[in-house]
Design a protein around this motif. Structure first.
Motif, PDB file in Angstrom:
ATOM      1  N   PHE A   1       4.638   4.921   1.328  1.00 28.81           N
ATOM      2  CA  PHE A   1       4.071   5.980   1.329  1.00 28.81           C
ATOM      3  C   PHE A   1       3.597   6.063   3.146  1.00 28.81           C
ATOM      4  CE2 PHE A   1       0.142   9.277   2.545  1.00 28.81           C
ATOM      5  CZ  PHE A   1       0.933  10.999   1.549  1.00 28.81           C
ATOM      6  N   ALA A   2       3.296   5.780   3.988  1.00 25.66           N
ATOM      7  CA  ALA A   2       2.994   5.668   5.340  1.00 25.66           C
ATOM      8  C   ALA A   2       4.361   5.814   5.923  1.00 25.66           C
ATOM      9  CB  ALA A   2       1.276   4.164   5.753  1.00 25.66           C
ATOM     10  N   GLU A   3       5.132   5.061   5.765  1.00 25.07           N
ATOM     11  CA  GLU A   3       6.655   5.087   5.982  1.00 25.07           C
ATOM     12  C   GLU A   3       7.204   6.505   6.398  1.00 25.07           C
ATOM     13  OE1 GLU A   3       9.729   3.475   8.188  1.00 25.07           O
ATOM     14  OE2 GLU A   3       7.614   3.077   7.424  1.00 25.07           O
ATOM     15  N   PHE A   4       7.087   6.992   4.839  1.00 23.60           N
ATOM     16  CA  PHE A   4       6.860   8.908   4.934  1.00 23.60           C
ATOM     17  C   PHE A   4       6.835  10.123   6.022  1.00 23.60           C
ATOM     18  CE2 PHE A   4       8.070   7.577  -0.022  1.00 23.60           C
ATOM     19  CZ  PHE A   4       9.245   7.994   0.912  1.00 23.60           C
TER      20      PHE A   4
ATOM     21  N   LEU B   1       4.942  20.016   5.108  1.00 18.80           N
ATOM     22  CA  LEU B   1       5.486  18.774   4.658  1.00 18.80           C
ATOM     23  C   LEU B   1       3.861  18.309   5.059  1.00 18.80           C
ATOM     24  CD1 LEU B   1       7.868  16.857   4.880  1.00 18.80           C
ATOM     25  CD2 LEU B   1       7.103  15.956   6.753  1.00 18.80           C
ATOM     26  N   SER B   2       3.177  18.550   5.742  1.00 14.30           N
ATOM     27  CA  SER B   2       1.976  18.096   6.532  1.00 14.30           C
ATOM     28  C   SER B   2       0.714  18.186   5.243  1.00 14.30           C
ATOM     29  CB  SER B   2       1.578  18.508   7.390  1.00 14.30           C
ATOM     30  OG  SER B   2       1.946  17.629   8.830  1.00 14.30           O
ATOM     31  N   ALA B   3       1.410  19.017   4.281  1.00 11.14           N
ATOM     32  CA  ALA B   3      -0.093  19.986   3.384  1.00 11.14           C
ATOM     33  C   ALA B   3       0.902  19.011   2.010  1.00 11.14           C
ATOM     34  CB  ALA B   3       0.665  21.690   3.136  1.00 11.14           C
ATOM     35  N   TYR B   4       1.593  18.864   2.147  1.00 13.36           N
ATOM     36  CA  TYR B   4       1.848  18.148   0.770  1.00 13.36           C
ATOM     37  C   TYR B   4       1.392  16.590   1.074  1.00 13.36           C
ATOM     38  CZ  TYR B   4       4.909  15.797  -2.501  1.00 13.36           C
ATOM     39  OH  TYR B   4       4.934  15.166  -3.670  1.00 13.36           O
ATOM     40  N   LEU B   5       1.606  16.029   2.514  1.00 10.45           N
ATOM     41  CA  LEU B   5       1.339  14.536   2.586  1.00 10.45           C
ATOM     42  C   LEU B   5       0.029  14.798   2.835  1.00 10.45           C
ATOM     43  CD1 LEU B   5       3.660  14.212   5.941  1.00 10.45           C
ATOM     44  CD2 LEU B   5       3.754  12.647   2.920  1.00 10.45           C
TER      45      LEU B   5
ATOM     46  N   ASP C   1      -1.311  -0.853  -0.896  1.00 13.12           N
ATOM     47  CA  ASP C   1       0.167  -0.462  -1.876  1.00 13.12           C
ATOM     48  C   ASP C   1       0.934  -1.079  -0.987  1.00 13.12           C
ATOM     49  OD1 ASP C   1      -1.424  -0.197  -4.279  1.00 13.12           O
ATOM     50  OD2 ASP C   1      -0.553   1.584  -4.796  1.00 13.12           O
ATOM     51  N   GLY C   2       0.818  -0.687  -0.098  1.00 10.04           N
ATOM     52  CA  GLY C   2       2.383  -0.831   1.199  1.00 10.04           C
ATOM     53  C   GLY C   2       1.608  -1.824   1.508  1.00 10.04           C
ATOM     54  N   SER C   3       0.751  -2.355   2.065  1.00  7.85           N
ATOM     55  CA  SER C   3       0.547  -3.549   2.748  1.00  7.85           C
ATOM     56  C   SER C   3       0.131  -4.907   2.731  1.00  7.85           C
ATOM     57  CB  SER C   3      -0.624  -2.908   3.827  1.00  7.85           C
ATOM     58  OG  SER C   3      -0.651  -1.918   4.907  1.00  7.85           O
ATOM     59  N   LEU C   4       0.069  -5.078   0.931  1.00  8.45           N
ATOM     60  CA  LEU C   4       0.291  -6.563   0.046  1.00  8.45           C
ATOM     61  C   LEU C   4       1.556  -7.317  -0.541  1.00  8.45           C
ATOM     62  CD1 LEU C   4      -2.357  -5.950  -2.257  1.00  8.45           C
ATOM     63  CD2 LEU C   4      -2.747  -6.672  -0.272  1.00  8.45           C
ATOM     64  N   SER C   5       2.786  -6.732   1.442  1.00  8.12           N
ATOM     65  CA  SER C   5       3.679  -6.851   0.776  1.00  8.12           C
ATOM     66  C   SER C   5       4.289  -7.103   2.727  1.00  8.12           C
ATOM     67  CB  SER C   5       4.582  -6.468  -0.044  1.00  8.12           C
ATOM     68  OG  SER C   5       5.106  -4.792   0.941  1.00  8.12           O
ATOM     69  N   GLY C   6       4.870  -8.551   2.560  1.00  8.26           N
ATOM     70  CA  GLY C   6       5.740  -8.182   3.747  1.00  8.26           C
ATOM     71  C   GLY C   6       4.805 -10.040   4.725  1.00  8.26           C
TER      72      GLY C   6
ATOM     73  N   LEU D   1      -8.521   4.689  10.725  1.00 10.21           N
ATOM     74  CA  LEU D   1      -8.139   4.045   9.388  1.00 10.21           C
ATOM     75  C   LEU D   1      -7.235   5.480   8.910  1.00 10.21           C
ATOM     76  CD1 LEU D   1     -11.432   3.052   8.214  1.00 10.21           C
ATOM     77  CD2 LEU D   1      -9.212   1.472   9.110  1.00 10.21           C
ATOM     78  N   SER D   2      -6.400   6.313  10.080  1.00  9.80           N
ATOM     79  CA  SER D   2      -5.420   7.321   9.094  1.00  9.80           C
ATOM     80  C   SER D   2      -4.239   6.381   8.449  1.00  9.80           C
ATOM     81  CB  SER D   2      -5.609   8.285  10.563  1.00  9.80           C
ATOM     82  OG  SER D   2      -4.821   7.713  11.052  1.00  9.80           O
ATOM     83  N   LEU D   3      -3.428   7.048   7.703  1.00  2.00           N
ATOM     84  CA  LEU D   3      -2.409   6.722   7.301  1.00  2.00           C
ATOM     85  C   LEU D   3      -0.911   6.147   8.364  1.00  2.00           C
ATOM     86  CD1 LEU D   3      -2.037   7.561   3.939  1.00  2.00           C
ATOM     87  CD2 LEU D   3      -3.028   5.728   4.216  1.00  2.00           C
ATOM     88  N   GLN D   4      -1.417   7.683   8.895  1.00  2.00           N
ATOM     89  CA  GLN D   4      -1.220   7.345   9.974  1.00  2.00           C
ATOM     90  C   GLN D   4      -0.489   6.463  11.113  1.00  2.00           C
ATOM     91  OE1 GLN D   4       1.882  10.225  10.534  1.00  2.00           O
ATOM     92  NE2 GLN D   4       2.417   8.701  12.931  1.00  2.00           N
ATOM     93  N   ARG D   5      -1.985   5.976  11.296  1.00  3.22           N
ATOM     94  CA  ARG D   5      -2.081   5.047  12.300  1.00  3.22           C
ATOM     95  C   ARG D   5      -2.014   4.102  11.871  1.00  3.22           C
ATOM     96  NH1 ARG D   5      -2.090   1.931  15.481  1.00  3.22           N
ATOM     97  NH2 ARG D   5      -3.471   1.557  16.735  1.00  3.22           N
TER      98      ARG D   5
END
Length: 569
Positions: A81-84, A134-138, A149-154, A168-172
Motif C-alpha cells: 500500500f505504501a508504494e501506491f 486519489l488522496s481521498a481514496y488512499l 504487511d509491506g515491511s515484513l519482507s525484503g 509514522l505516516s504511510l507516505q514517510r
C-alpha cells in the motif's frame, strides 16, 4: 462552483462544449495534462474534479470519480500500500485485468514500473483520477490497510539514524530506504492504529516476533526471520531512546516521541536481555487522545456498579484522609482517580498531582512530572507540594516507605490524598503499608477506603452467541450449576468488527473496602486476614470475583474472560 454536483451541472450544460474547446486549445498550445487541468481551474473557475473530466476528454481519456473507485479493491498482491502512496497511483482489480487511476496517465516512469509489475497478458485500463480524488481514496483505505504487511519482507539494510520524533505516516514510511527503519515505523503505525497500549518486540531462536497488547491481551502481529534483524531493530529503538547500544547485558529504560495523525505521542521503552538477544516493550502514552477522551469524564463512564460509584464519590468528597486505588499495571487505576478528581474539581480547591509520567492533562489542576535524574522523586515532590497550600493531592504511585510515610502524614494533617499502590486486592494493601513500616494506628486513622479494580473485556454484540457450560466448567469456576439455572451464558465467537477476538471494549469491575471502626480495630490488632474479610463482608464489601460473575450472569462477558481476570477461590 463550490460542490461536485454543481460542477457536474456545469459540464452537462451548453457550456460544456465551450469549456472542452478551451481545454483542447490549451492542449494544442503544447500544454501537458497537468497544465491543461491547472488552466481550467485558474482561468475558468473549475474544481479539480471537473477540470480533470474536461482535460481527460480533451486528451481522449476517461476520468473516474471517487464513487467509481470505491467499487474496486487495491491490488495489494502486486505492491505494498505504501508504494501506491509514494507513486500516487491506484492499481485496482477489475475482472481479468487491472484499472490504473493516476493524475497523469502519460507518466512514462509510471508506465515502465507497471509493465514490470503486472503479469503478462493482463490488460490495463487507464483512467485519470485528480489528485484530490486519489488522496481521498488512499486516506480511506489507509484505515484498513496495515503498513506492517509491506515491511515484513525484503533484505535488511543498514540502520539509519533519524530524528527523535519519528514520522509514522504511510507516505514517510514508504520513503525510508532502510528496511529496519521502515519496519520499526510500520510496527508503531499499526500498533497505534489498532489501539495498542503496549508493543512487544520479542527475540527468539529464529528472529523476532511482534505482538500488540489490545484490551489487555497480547495479539500476534507478525514475525521476521534472522537474529541480525532483531538486533538491528532493538538497536534502532535504543538510538531513538538515547540508550547505550553497546550494552546488551543489563536492562535499560528510555523514551522517545513519534508524530502520528498530527499529534506527538510519547513512547516509553523497556529493554530486557534474554537468551536469544534483547526484548523491547514500547508503552504508548497518547496524552492528547487521553486528554480529549477525559474531557468531562465521570465515574459513570468507567462501567462500575452503581453502588461502587456512589461509594467512590462519597470517599472523594471527604474533607481529608486517603483514598487508595490498587490493581496491576493497565487496570485503569489512574483513569479512575482522574474521573474522581474531575467530578470534584469545581475551582474551589487547590488540586496538585505528582506523577510518573503525567498521562492525562486536566485544566485547573497543577500536575508535576517526576524527574529522578534531576532528583525530583515522589517523596521530594510530595514534601514540596505540602508547602504549596494544597487541598487535594494525587500521588501517582506509592513505591517506597518514604513516600508512604509522607502521604499518610499529609492525610492526617487535613489534606485529601488520592494515590495508587500495586496489590492484588483491598486486603493486601494493608500488608504492603505495614511492610513499608507505616505505623498501623496512623494508617487506619488516615485511610478512608481502598478500591481494587480490574478491566474486563465485554463480548462483541455482533457475533456473540448463547452457550450452555458443562457442570465441570461451572464447578471449576466455583459456580453452583443449580443456582445458575436461568443465567444468560454467552461465549466469544469472533468477526470482522472485533478483529476476530470475540470481544469489543472493556469495563471496570471493583472491590471496595470502606474502613469502619471494627475494621480499624482489627488492623491495629494485626488480626488474621480471615477476620478482616469477614468484617468487610458484614460492611458490604463484595469481591472482584463476584463482580465478574455478575457480568457473566447477564451475558456481558464470558465465563472464560471472568476466569482470566479474577481469582477463583
Amino acid at each position: 462552483m463550490n460542490s461536485s454536483a454543481e460542477d457536474r451541472l456545469l459540464i452537462n450544460s451548453l457550456d460544456r462544449e465551450a469549456l472542452l474547446a478551451e481545454a483542447r486549445k490549451l492542449a494544442a498550445a503544447g500544454g501537458g495534462l497537468p497544465a491543461v487541468m491547472a488552466g481550467l481551474q485558474t482561468e475558468f473557475g473549475q474544481s479539480e474534479e471537473a477540470a480533470g473530466e474536461l482535460a481527460a476528454a480533451a486528451f481522449g481519456l476517461s476520468a473516474i470519480s471517487l464513487t467509481a473507485l470505491s467499487e474496486h479493491s487495491l491490488a495489494l498482491t502486486l505492491a505494498p500500500f505504501a508504494e501506491f502512496i509514494r507513486r500516487q497511483v491506484l492499481v485496482l482489480e477489475v475482472g481479468e485485468g487491472y484499472l490504473v487511476a493516476t493524475p497523469n496517465p502519460f507518466d512514462v516512469a509510471l508506465r515502465d514500473w507497471l509493465e514490470g509489475l503486472v503479469p503478462l497478458g493482463k490488460p490495463l485500463h487507464w483512467r485519470l483520477a485528480p489528485a484530490a480524488v486519489l488522496s481521498a481514496y488512499l486516506a480511506r483505505e489507509e484505515s484498513r490497510v496495515r503498513a506492517l504487511d509491506g515491511s515484513l519482507s525484503g533484505d535488511v539494510g543498514q540502520i539509519a539514524i533519524g530524528a527523535v520524533a519519528e514520522d509514522l505516516s504511510l507516505q514517510r514510511i514508504s520513503e525510508d530506504g532502510s528496511t529496519v527503519v521502515r519496519l520499526l515505523r510500520s510496527t508503531l503505525h499499526d500498533g497505534l492504529k489498532a489501539g495498542a497500549s503496549d508493543i512487544h518486540i520479542e527475540a527468539n531462536n529464529r528472529g523476532l516476533a511482534i505482538k500488540y497488547r489490545i484490551d489487555g491481551v497480547l495479539n500476534y502481529a507478525g514475525s521476521l526471520d534472522g537474529s541480525e534483524t532483531a538486533e538491528q531493530m532493538v538497536s534502532r529503538i535504543k538510538v531513538l531512546s538515547e540508550l547505550d547500544i553497546s550494552e546488551r547485558r543489563v536492562p535499560q529504560d528510555g523514551r522517545f516521541k513519534v508524530s502520528w495523525q498530527g499529534r506527538e505521542i510519547d513512547i516509553r521503552v523497556s529493554i530486557m536481555p534474554s537468551i536469544w538477544g534483547e526484548d523491547a516493550v514500547l508503552r504508548v502514552l497518547d496524552k492528547q487522545a487521553l486528554t480529549d477522551h477525559l474531557q468531562g469524564l465521570r465515574l459513570d463512564a468507567m462501567g462500575f456498579d452503581v453502588d461502587i460509584i456512589a461509594h467512590i464519590r462519597r470517599l472523594s468528597s471527604e474533607p481529608y484522609g486517603m483514598v487508595l486505588v490498587t490493581g496491576p499495571t493497565g487496570s485503569g487505576k489512574t483513569t479512575t482517580l482522574y474521573a474522581a478528581l474531575s467530578e470534584i474539581n469545581r475551582g474551589e480547591d487547590k488540586i496538585v498531582t505528582i506523577e510518573d509520567p503525567v498521562e492525562y492533562q486536566l485544566s485547573g489542576v497543577l500536575q508535576i512530572p517526576v524527574n529522578e535524574k534531576k532528583g525530583l522523586t515522589f517523596a521530594r515532590g510530595l514534601r514540596s507540594i505540602l508547602r504549596h497550600d494544597p487541598d487535594k493531592i494525587m500521588v501517582g504511585e506509592i513505591r517506597d516507605a518514604e513516600t508512604a510515610q509522607i502521604a499518610v502524614q499529609a492525610a492526617l494533617t487535613g489534606h485529601l490524598v488520592f494515590t495508587t499502590v500495586h496489590a492484588n486486592n483491598v486486603f493486601d494493601v494493608i500488608g504492603r503499608f505495614l511492610h513499608m513500616e507505616v505505623d498501623p494506628y496512623n494508617l487506619v486513622s488516615a485511610l478512608n477506603g481502598v478500591v481494587a479494580q480490574r478491566l474486563i473485556r465485554t463480548l462483541c454484540p455482533a457475533c456473540t452467541k448463547p452457550v450452555t457450560p458443562s457442570e465441570d466448567e461451572l464447578s471449576s469456576a466455583d459456580i453452583d450449576p443449580i443456582a445458575s439455572t436461568g443465567w444468560t451464558f454467552r461465549q466469544a465467537v469472533g468477526c470482522g468488527a472485533c478483529r476476530g477476538t470475540g470481544y469489543r471494549g472493556r469495563r471496570a469491575i471493583a472491590e471496595l473496602l470502606v474502613l469502619n471502626d471494627e475494621i480499624r480495630e482489627l488492623i491495629i490488632a494485626r488480626a488474621p486476614i480471615r477476620q478482616l474479610k469477614e468484617a468487610a463482608r458484614r460492611g458490604g464489601t463484595r469481591s472482584l470475583r463476584e463482580s465478574a460473575v455478575d457480568l457473566v450472569r447477564d451475558g456481558t462477558t464470558s465465563l472464560e474472560e471472568a476466569n482470566r481476570v479474577t481469582f477463583v477461590a
